[in-house]
Design a protein around this motif. Sequence first.
Motif, PDB file in Angstrom:
ATOM      1  N   LYS A   1      29.833  30.266  -0.526  1.00 32.44           N
ATOM      2  CA  LYS A   1      29.666  31.378   0.142  1.00 32.44           C
ATOM      3  C   LYS A   1      30.689  32.541  -0.034  1.00 32.44           C
ATOM      4  O   LYS A   1      30.323  33.861   0.245  1.00 32.44           O
ATOM      5  CB  LYS A   1      29.740  31.235   1.733  1.00 32.44           C
ATOM      6  N   TYR A   2      31.780  31.964  -0.234  1.00 31.18           N
ATOM      7  CA  TYR A   2      33.085  33.324  -0.229  1.00 31.18           C
ATOM      8  C   TYR A   2      34.062  32.540  -1.357  1.00 31.18           C
ATOM      9  O   TYR A   2      34.147  31.212  -1.526  1.00 31.18           O
ATOM     10  CB  TYR A   2      33.567  33.309   0.952  1.00 31.18           C
ATOM     11  N   ILE A   3      34.962  33.496  -1.842  1.00 29.42           N
ATOM     12  CA  ILE A   3      35.987  32.807  -2.667  1.00 29.42           C
ATOM     13  C   ILE A   3      37.258  33.371  -1.985  1.00 29.42           C
ATOM     14  O   ILE A   3      37.451  34.639  -1.460  1.00 29.42           O
ATOM     15  CB  ILE A   3      35.905  33.323  -4.036  1.00 29.42           C
ATOM     16  N   ILE A   4      38.280  32.552  -1.879  1.00 33.28           N
ATOM     17  CA  ILE A   4      39.470  32.967  -1.098  1.00 33.28           C
ATOM     18  C   ILE A   4      40.683  33.263  -2.247  1.00 33.28           C
ATOM     19  O   ILE A   4      40.756  32.308  -3.051  1.00 33.28           O
ATOM     20  CB  ILE A   4      40.119  32.003  -0.108  1.00 33.28           C
ATOM     21  N   ARG A   5      41.135  34.527  -1.999  1.00 38.28           N
ATOM     22  CA  ARG A   5      42.096  34.884  -2.969  1.00 38.28           C
ATOM     23  C   ARG A   5      43.667  34.463  -2.694  1.00 38.28           C
ATOM     24  O   ARG A   5      44.306  33.875  -3.152  1.00 38.28           O
ATOM     25  CB  ARG A   5      42.179  36.404  -3.221  1.00 38.28           C
ATOM     26  N   GLN A   6      43.782  34.658  -1.257  1.00 37.10           N
ATOM     27  CA  GLN A   6      45.252  34.310  -0.797  1.00 37.10           C
ATOM     28  C   GLN A   6      44.944  34.138   0.730  1.00 37.10           C
ATOM     29  O   GLN A   6      44.022  34.405   1.265  1.00 37.10           O
ATOM     30  CB  GLN A   6      46.326  35.356  -1.062  1.00 37.10           C
ATOM     31  N   VAL A   7      45.994  33.178   1.299  1.00 39.18           N
ATOM     32  CA  VAL A   7      46.146  33.096   2.873  1.00 39.18           C
ATOM     33  C   VAL A   7      47.634  33.141   3.062  1.00 39.18           C
ATOM     34  O   VAL A   7      48.293  33.287   2.185  1.00 39.18           O
ATOM     35  CB  VAL A   7      45.660  31.617   2.814  1.00 39.18           C
ATOM     36  N   THR A   8      47.576  33.348   4.430  1.00 42.89           N
ATOM     37  CA  THR A   8      48.892  33.645   5.043  1.00 42.89           C
ATOM     38  C   THR A   8      49.829  32.122   4.784  1.00 42.89           C
ATOM     39  O   THR A   8      49.195  31.129   4.655  1.00 42.89           O
ATOM     40  CB  THR A   8      48.847  33.982   6.423  1.00 42.89           C
ATOM     41  N   ASP A   9      51.211  32.454   4.869  1.00 39.94           N
ATOM     42  CA  ASP A   9      51.784  31.066   4.566  1.00 39.94           C
ATOM     43  C   ASP A   9      51.544  30.019   5.399  1.00 39.94           C
ATOM     44  O   ASP A   9      51.907  29.020   5.414  1.00 39.94           O
ATOM     45  CB  ASP A   9      53.230  31.648   4.676  1.00 39.94           C
ATOM     46  N   ASN A  10      51.305  30.370   6.793  1.00 34.92           N
ATOM     47  CA  ASN A  10      51.105  29.352   7.846  1.00 34.92           C
ATOM     48  C   ASN A  10      49.810  28.686   7.579  1.00 34.92           C
ATOM     49  O   ASN A  10      49.449  27.858   8.588  1.00 34.92           O
ATOM     50  CB  ASN A  10      51.446  29.896   9.271  1.00 34.92           C
ATOM     51  N   VAL A  11      48.956  28.848   6.679  1.00 37.35           N
ATOM     52  CA  VAL A  11      47.839  28.086   6.755  1.00 37.35           C
ATOM     53  C   VAL A  11      48.023  27.009   5.595  1.00 37.35           C
ATOM     54  O   VAL A  11      48.510  27.064   4.738  1.00 37.35           O
ATOM     55  CB  VAL A  11      46.768  28.950   5.505  1.00 37.35           C
ATOM     56  N   GLN A  12      47.669  25.675   6.133  1.00 37.39           N
ATOM     57  CA  GLN A  12      47.992  24.559   5.484  1.00 37.39           C
ATOM     58  C   GLN A  12      47.055  24.029   4.408  1.00 37.39           C
ATOM     59  O   GLN A  12      45.596  24.452   4.638  1.00 37.39           O
ATOM     60  CB  GLN A  12      48.028  23.358   6.430  1.00 37.39           C
ATOM     61  N   GLY A  13      47.192  23.625   3.319  1.00 41.74           N
ATOM     62  CA  GLY A  13      46.378  22.924   2.457  1.00 41.74           C
ATOM     63  C   GLY A  13      45.761  23.739   1.577  1.00 41.74           C
ATOM     64  O   GLY A  13      45.928  25.172   1.504  1.00 41.74           O
ATOM     65  N   ASN A  14      44.938  23.579   0.919  1.00 40.86           N
ATOM     66  CA  ASN A  14      43.853  24.282  -0.232  1.00 40.86           C
ATOM     67  C   ASN A  14      42.691  24.725   0.351  1.00 40.86           C
ATOM     68  O   ASN A  14      41.827  23.796   0.612  1.00 40.86           O
ATOM     69  CB  ASN A  14      43.816  23.263  -1.374  1.00 40.86           C
ATOM     70  N   VAL A  15      42.393  25.923   0.594  1.00 41.25           N
ATOM     71  CA  VAL A  15      41.420  26.351   1.339  1.00 41.25           C
ATOM     72  C   VAL A  15      40.265  26.753   0.454  1.00 41.25           C
ATOM     73  O   VAL A  15      39.081  27.099   0.697  1.00 41.25           O
ATOM     74  CB  VAL A  15      41.495  27.467   2.521  1.00 41.25           C
ATOM     75  N   GLU A  16      40.600  26.968  -0.745  1.00 47.29           N
ATOM     76  CA  GLU A  16      39.589  27.528  -1.752  1.00 47.29           C
ATOM     77  C   GLU A  16      38.428  26.700  -1.968  1.00 47.29           C
ATOM     78  O   GLU A  16      38.696  25.378  -1.949  1.00 47.29           O
ATOM     79  CB  GLU A  16      40.138  27.649  -3.176  1.00 47.29           C
ATOM     80  N   GLY A  17      37.094  27.234  -1.649  1.00 46.68           N
ATOM     81  CA  GLY A  17      35.952  26.730  -1.772  1.00 46.68           C
ATOM     82  C   GLY A  17      35.871  25.576  -0.701  1.00 46.68           C
ATOM     83  O   GLY A  17      35.281  24.527  -0.760  1.00 46.68           O
ATOM     84  N   ALA A  18      36.550  25.761   0.403  1.00 46.07           N
ATOM     85  CA  ALA A  18      36.650  24.797   1.558  1.00 46.07           C
ATOM     86  C   ALA A  18      35.351  24.289   2.053  1.00 46.07           C
ATOM     87  O   ALA A  18      34.981  23.289   2.390  1.00 46.07           O
ATOM     88  CB  ALA A  18      37.625  25.355   2.799  1.00 46.07           C
ATOM     89  N   TRP A  19      34.340  25.227   1.668  1.00 51.37           N
ATOM     90  CA  TRP A  19      33.016  24.792   2.362  1.00 51.37           C
ATOM     91  C   TRP A  19      32.368  23.889   1.627  1.00 51.37           C
ATOM     92  O   TRP A  19      31.478  23.273   2.382  1.00 51.37           O
ATOM     93  CB  TRP A  19      32.072  26.298   2.041  1.00 51.37           C
TER      94      TRP A  19
END
Length: 319
Positions: free
Chosen positions: A297-315
């Motif tokens: 549905k979406y592709i994540i380029r970057q997250v803020t430092d306080n986001v844990q783990g790998n969220v890319e393609g999390a869906w």
Amino acid sequence: MALLSIVLPAYNEEQNIANTSAVLSRLLEDNEIDYELIFISDGSGDGTFSEIRKASQANPRIRGAEFSRNFGKEAGIFAGLELSNGDAVIVMDCDLQHPPDVIPLMWKKWKDGAEVVEGIKSSRGRESLGYKLSAGLFYRIMSRLIKMDMNASSDFKLLDRKVVNVLLQLPERNTFFRALSFWAGFRTETVQYEVQERQFGESKWSFWSLMRYAITNATSFSTLPLQIVTVMGIISILFSVALAVQTLVKYLMGTAVEGFTTVILLILIIGGFLMLSLGIIGHYIARIYEEVKGRPKYIIRQVTDNVQGNVEGAWRKRN
Ligand code: UDP
Ligand code: MG
């Protein structure tokens, strides 16, 4: 203590992030609600993500992610739901058009056992005439097709964790968040609110983007357009039976040479019906093709430092 997540999709909203996070954190702290704010920058071309990063450095309860390009508000909402940890999640616009004062009321209804709290617009706020017309047309088409009153409903709603998990497990790529919470069911309560003036910047919807949104959502929630094809077929059959009778009568009476106009009209009418039908069917095939490809549905380029783990393609994780 129960945690409330607030999901805020943001597309080119650099002017709103700081103000919105300040207003929301003050309100939630005053009401002693344990909270987290999740901003999703939807491939913004301005400094939205650096504003989100700044806010998250100042307040660890604020987190965020940025898409690699603009994927649309629906994708933003779903990415936010995916990142949320709350026992209840509220989705709202980050321009404060959804009044934050309603949040404590939604929270209270949730504590009292509601699993979905729908925000219902009591007025649409001040909008330009062109916007009113296109949005009006949009909601009329939508309400007809999916048999729900879409005019007053909005993306402003609270969902219990159970409901969020149901929505996150849906395999479909083209979602329509507003209607999906109706579809999911659960114990639903409503809260009335007045649409506020946008704080900064301007609306991201044009007439054409609204129309595209209407058609995509109508076809993802309804197969009625396909049935229209059948109706058109029946109309042409009735029409041709009448003409067949007329032609036969004329033939038997020996005056069959005329009727060139009829032939041209028939070709035009049937050709029109056929092409319209093919278009409708083609649209559904296109939608099936999109779903079958199964792209994220979406592709994540970057997250803020306080986001844990790998969220890319999390869906994908949940499928
Ligand atoms: N939005 C988004 N992606 C888009 C368009 C809009 O995330 O492609 C966000 C936008 O930042 C805002 C919300 O969706 O938080 C509603 O958008 P907007 O205020 O432009 O719509 P309106 O309130 O005029 O319906
Ligand atoms: Mg708005």
